[in-house]
Design a protein around this motif. Structure first.
Motif, short mmCIF file in Angstrom:
data_model
loop_
_atom_site.label_atom_id
_atom_site.label_comp_id
_atom_site.label_asym_id
_atom_site.label_seq_id
_atom_site.Cartn_x
_atom_site.Cartn_y
_atom_site.Cartn_z
N ASN A 119 24.57 41.22 -1.38
CA ASN A 119 24.37 41.92 -0.63
C ASN A 119 23.97 40.77 0.20
O ASN A 119 23.24 40.07 0.47
CB ASN A 119 23.43 42.75 -0.32
N LEU A 120 25.50 39.20 1.07
CA LEU A 120 25.69 38.31 1.07
C LEU A 120 24.56 37.65 2.39
O LEU A 120 23.74 37.03 2.63
CB LEU A 120 27.41 37.73 1.09
N ASN A 170 31.79 20.29 5.36
CA ASN A 170 33.29 20.05 5.11
C ASN A 170 33.37 20.24 4.04
O ASN A 170 33.84 19.91 3.24
CB ASN A 170 33.06 18.60 5.65
N LEU A 171 32.60 21.32 3.58
CA LEU A 171 33.38 21.51 1.80
C LEU A 171 34.72 22.28 1.23
O LEU A 171 35.22 21.66 0.42
CB LEU A 171 32.37 22.97 1.22
N ARG A 172 35.55 22.96 2.13
CA ARG A 172 37.10 22.78 2.25
C ARG A 172 36.89 23.89 0.98
O ARG A 172 38.10 23.60 0.02
CB ARG A 172 37.68 22.04 1.26
N LYS A 173 35.99 24.72 0.74
CA LYS A 173 36.16 26.04 -0.17
C LYS A 173 37.05 27.22 1.00
O LYS A 173 36.34 27.14 1.63
CB LYS A 173 34.76 26.14 -0.46
N GLU A 174 37.32 27.64 -0.16
CA GLU A 174 37.50 29.58 0.62
C GLU A 174 37.18 30.30 -0.03
O GLU A 174 37.71 30.01 -1.24
CB GLU A 174 39.11 29.59 0.76
N TRP A 175 36.21 31.23 0.51
CA TRP A 175 35.75 32.83 -0.41
C TRP A 175 35.23 33.80 0.12
O TRP A 175 35.53 34.08 1.50
CB TRP A 175 33.68 31.24 -0.79
N ILE A 176 35.25 35.10 -0.87
CA ILE A 176 35.18 35.24 -0.81
C ILE A 176 33.55 36.27 -1.52
O ILE A 176 33.01 35.88 -1.99
CB ILE A 176 36.12 36.97 -1.59
N ALA A 177 32.82 36.97 -0.55
CA ALA A 177 31.09 38.10 -1.09
C ALA A 177 31.94 39.19 -1.00
O ALA A 177 32.70 40.34 -0.23
CB ALA A 177 30.88 37.08 0.02
N GLN A 178 30.74 40.13 -0.90
CA GLN A 178 30.72 41.33 -0.67
C GLN A 178 29.14 41.57 -0.06
O GLN A 178 28.27 40.52 0.44
CB GLN A 178 29.91 41.75 -2.30
N ALA A 179 29.25 42.41 1.03
CA ALA A 179 28.46 42.30 2.16
C ALA A 179 28.27 43.84 2.31
O ALA A 179 29.42 44.38 2.16
CB ALA A 179 28.83 42.19 3.31
N ARG A 209 37.21 34.36 3.70
CA ARG A 209 38.34 34.64 3.79
C ARG A 209 38.40 35.76 3.71
O ARG A 209 39.33 37.04 3.88
CB ARG A 209 39.33 34.14 2.64
N GLY A 210 37.22 36.58 2.51
CA GLY A 210 37.31 38.11 2.35
C GLY A 210 35.85 38.79 1.94
O GLY A 210 35.09 37.58 1.45
N VAL A 211 35.31 39.84 2.32
CA VAL A 211 34.30 40.83 2.19
C VAL A 211 35.08 42.21 1.29
O VAL A 211 36.15 42.54 1.62
CB VAL A 211 34.13 40.53 3.27
N PHE A 212 34.31 42.15 0.42
CA PHE A 212 34.34 43.51 -0.12
C PHE A 212 32.91 44.21 0.43
O PHE A 212 32.09 43.71 -0.40
CB PHE A 212 33.76 42.78 -1.74
N ILE A 213 33.40 45.29 1.06
CA ILE A 213 32.43 46.41 1.38
C ILE A 213 31.95 47.95 1.31
O ILE A 213 33.51 48.33 0.98
CB ILE A 213 32.68 46.46 2.42
N GLY A 214 31.54 48.15 0.75
CA GLY A 214 30.95 49.56 0.07
C GLY A 214 30.98 50.70 0.99
O GLY A 214 29.56 50.96 1.41
#
Ligand code: B12
Ligand code: SF4
Length: 463
Positions: free
Chosen positions: A216-217, A239-248, A268-273
């Motif tokens: 739960n981000l 300035n991490l220059r990362k692309e990340w996905i997470a659950q929220a 760049r993306g979220v996973f939602i229940g």
């Protein structure tokens, strides 16, 4: 002192053929637990992390270790025991930890030398010290860690071969849904790592793309959200220059500033229940949170997407209130919400959850020859008896759902819409085709599954 840390495979999910099938790169994820354990391990130990999801090595040909640590989810338990037996036969002590060891302590205790329950931060150095002196205890309990004690994970030990790195920024979830083991294992108190640690750890991750494994981000309360904003600001500034996905949870959509900061920090993306398309379903699963504020899910999804963040929605099939046709209904609702991807899973009683207690007391756990049957506890097999469905019917529901949502015309429509809105059409296409491929693999497995357990499933229609 030589230490092997092993993530066992589950042959039903394991992705050993990364070279043979390009899509598989996107189905294999780093075992962060082992990288964290390595981060807690003093330098006198020489550590090798083995991820069997990339192929089990020939353990005979490897130098004999002094200690083996195995992590295991429930679905990996069978293989975990095989690996444990192999090393114990050689006289190498084996320690097992992780969620399955915590939830099925007796079963695990019979098969290894030592079990670590709970989170390992407070106890792992002690376990190693005891092992060094040949004095391992049968059981250790780490409880819930002080969040500041979570070390920087050893990302260097698993560099290469994965499409995504992994990091954790919070632990615990206050929502305690009936089918989920997170609150039982990591607690209801939402614990957030120091922001400086998170930024430093991001900088150590070699991959450009990262999975933030938090359950739960952003959390649920104003102070959780405020800290999430601070963290995103710090990540953007670094300035991490990362692309990340997470659950929220869906409240991610409720704060424009939060969304803008998350996108700036690389989200760049979220996973939602979403779990169920009906209020009755959400009540049954104990996810009242999704019912708050008379939410318009389509508008919420749109708000997230406007920040160039893809939304993957998860639904569960096989609730007591679900009836024939639920599969198609979920596919339709997912389309109406405008989801970029849909992940639909069978309601699965995982040990340690309220759902497990309920289904067990009602005699509804169909696959109950343990530990052998644990390999089916992947949420992609119907391991329980469902209220309104025979075995064939529940499998038909899930396949009709995926078949509809991942039909080629619908995939093309989604990709076209992303192209039109300049929202990562290529990523959208890859993700959709990858899910479609998963669906096809699952269909093959269902035929085998029915042959194996059709008879003993003995599904009783309860109404
Ligand atoms: C990331 C993740 C994944 C990744 C896995 C990456 C990997 N290989 O590890 C992916 C996406 C592949 C995945 C898949 C699945 N997952 Co998953 N996943 C998670 C998630 C969100 C985070 C795990 C994580 O990295 N945590 C961070 C690390 C640091 O914490 P940790 O793993 O708990 O490790 C700590 C302790 O457990 C302990 N520990 C762990 N191992 C060991 C070993 C030793 C020797 C010792 C001493 C201590 C120890 O020390 C660590 C530090 O404190 C968890 C939720 C959660 N909160 O755990 C669900 C979770 C583990 N997944 C779950 C499930 C059900 C699945 C799937 C079956 C189904 C699915 N589709 O999600 C599949 C199974 C895959 C398989 N191979 O069989 C359930 C597991 C329940 C159970 N009883 O097993 C969880 C708990 C989520 C839930 N809603 O209930 N998952
Ligand atoms: S399903 Fe998600 S929201 Fe519900 S308890 Fe688990 S992690 Fe929290």
């Amino acid at each position: 002192m030589r230490l092997y840390l092993i993530n066992p495979s589950n042959p039903l999910v394991s992705v050993v053929k990364v070279k043979e099938n390009w899509w598989n790169r996107y189905r294999v994820w780093k075992p962060l637990s082992l990288m964290v354990l390595a981060g807690l391990t003093p330098p006198e130990w020489e550590i090798t992390i083995v991820d069997e999801n990339l192929g089990a090595p020939d353990y005979q040909a490897m130098p004999r270790p002094d200690l083996v640590g195995i992590t295991t989810f429930t679905s990996q338990a069978n293989r975990a025991y095989e690996v444990a037996a192999h090393f114990r036969n050689l006289g190498v002590p084996v320690v097992m930890g992780g969620i399955h060891a915590t939830m099925c302590l007796d079963e695990v205790t019979e098969r290894v030398d030592s079990v670590v329950t709970g989170e390992a931060e407070s106890i792992w150095p002690q376990v190693l010290e005891d092992a060094r002196h040949g004095n391992l205890k049968r059981r250790y309990d780490g409880g819930l860690a002080q969040i500041d004690d979570v070390p920087l994970a050893r990302h260097d030990l698993l560099a290469g071969r994965y499409a995504f790195g992994a990091i954790q920024t919070t632990r615990g979830c206050p929502l305690n849904c009936s089918f989920c083991s997170v609150t039982a294992f990591n607690g209801a108190r939402y614990r957030q790592r120091p922001i400086a640690d998170v930024v430093r750890e991001f900088q150590l991750i070699p991959e450009k793309r990262v999975l933030v494994v938090d359950d739960n981000l952003i959390g649920t309360r104003p102070e959780h959200i405020a800290r999430a904003k601070d963290m995103f600001c710090a990540m953007a500034q670094a300035n991490l220059r990362k692309e990340w996905i997470a659950q929220a949870t869906i409240n991610f959509a409720d704060d424009e500033e939060l969304l803008a900061l998350a996108a700036k920090a690389g989200c760049r993306g979220v996973f939602i229940g979403f779990e169920s398309p009906t209020p009755e379903g959400l009540l049954e699963l104990g996810k009242k949170f999704n019912l708050l504020k008379a939410r318009d899910f389509r508008a919420s999804v749109r708000r997230i997407q406007r920040h160039n963040i893809l939304v993957v929605g998860s639904f569960v099939i096989g609730l007591d209130i679900d009836e024939l046709g639920i599969g198609k209904h979920i596919a339709e609702v997912a389309g109406q919400y405008g989801l970029d991807n849909l992940n639909v899973l069978f309601l699965t009683p995982l040990p340690g959850t309220r759902l497990w207690d309920q289904m067990k007391s009602q005699g509804r756990i169909a696959l109950d020859v343990f530990p052998e049957d644990w390999k089916y506890y992947t949420l992609t097999f119907p391991v329980a008896r469902y209220n309104h469905f025979s075995l064939d019917a529940i499998i038909e529901e899930i396949t009709s759902c995926d078949r509809r949502f991942y039909s080629m015309p619908r995939i093309l429509r989604r990709v076209w819409s992303n192209l039109w809105q300049r929202r990562k059409p290529l990523v959208s296409m890859v993700a959709n085709l990858s899910y479609r491929n998963n669906f096809r693999l699952n269909c093959k497995e269902y035929a085998e599954f029915k042959r194996y357990c059709g008879a003993r499933y003995n599904c009783v229609k309860q109404s």
